[in-house]
Design a protein around this motif. Structure first.
Motif, short mmCIF file in Angstrom:
data_model
loop_
_atom_site.label_atom_id
_atom_site.label_comp_id
_atom_site.label_asym_id
_atom_site.label_seq_id
_atom_site.Cartn_x
_atom_site.Cartn_y
_atom_site.Cartn_z
N UNK A 141 0.85 -1.20 0.00
CA UNK A 141 0.00 0.00 0.00
C UNK A 141 0.88 1.25 0.00
N UNK A 142 0.29 2.33 -0.52
CA UNK A 142 1.03 3.60 -0.57
C UNK A 142 1.19 4.16 0.85
N UNK A 143 2.34 4.78 1.04
CA UNK A 143 2.53 5.46 2.33
C UNK A 143 1.68 6.73 2.32
N UNK A 144 1.54 7.34 3.48
CA UNK A 144 0.74 8.56 3.59
C UNK A 144 1.31 9.65 2.69
N UNK A 145 2.61 9.78 2.67
CA UNK A 145 3.26 10.81 1.83
C UNK A 145 2.99 10.53 0.35
N UNK A 146 3.10 9.26 -0.06
CA UNK A 146 2.86 8.90 -1.46
C UNK A 146 1.40 9.15 -1.83
#
Length: 159
Positions: A141-146
């Motif tokens: 899953x994408x990180x929060x920043x991504x």
């Protein structure tokens, strides 16, 4: 088919059907046709020690010429085919025979190629079985920043 190609195809067919050229020189031949036929038959079963995959009858190497002369001398001396082969095997080993005997010393020659083929086929089968049966890598899953960067890019494209 074009007419000029037909003669070329016929010539190639004749060349392919022609017997292999033999390296035996006329001055090497025995005067007795029966003895010469024996020498040729023996020569077809003996390996040129330099060329490796040619018989001494086909090879133009110096060692092949020497072996042809030895065979013819032995025939003139009244030796049997088995005696001549034994003489050459004693001198050069089983390697001089194009078809070496099946015995412990030649097991590698006889069993090596089939074993290598089996090992290669088994290795390929295992490789493809593992490759086909392996699950596809799960997407992280994408990180929060991504995620924020993705939303920002999508907003810019939408405007």
């Amino acid at each position: 088919m074009r007419a000029p190609a037909l003669p070329a195809i016929l010539l190639l067919g004749l060349l392919a059907a022609a017997p292999a050229a033999l390296a035996v020189n006329p001055d090497e031949m025995l005067p007795d046709p029966a003895q010469e036929a024996r020498a040729r038959a023996l020569g077809q079963g003996l390996r040129c020690l330099v060329c490796q995959n040619e018989s001494i009858d086909e090879s133009e190497a110096d060692i092949a010429r020497d072996l042809r002369q030895i065979v013819r001398e032995q025939i003139r001396a009244g030796q049997s085919d088995q005696q001549i082969e034994r003489f050459l095997v004693d001198r050069y080993g089983d390697y001089v025979l194009l078809k070496p005997p099946f015995k412990p010393a030649t097991l590698v020659l006889w069993l090596g190629p089939p074993l290598l083929l089996l090992v290669g086929a088994a290795t390929a089968a295992l490789f493809y079985r593992r490759r086909r049966g392996a699950p596809a890598p799960a997407e992280a899953p994408l990180s929060a920043e991504e995620q924020r960067r993705l939303e920002r890019v999508l907003k810019e494209k939408g405007e």
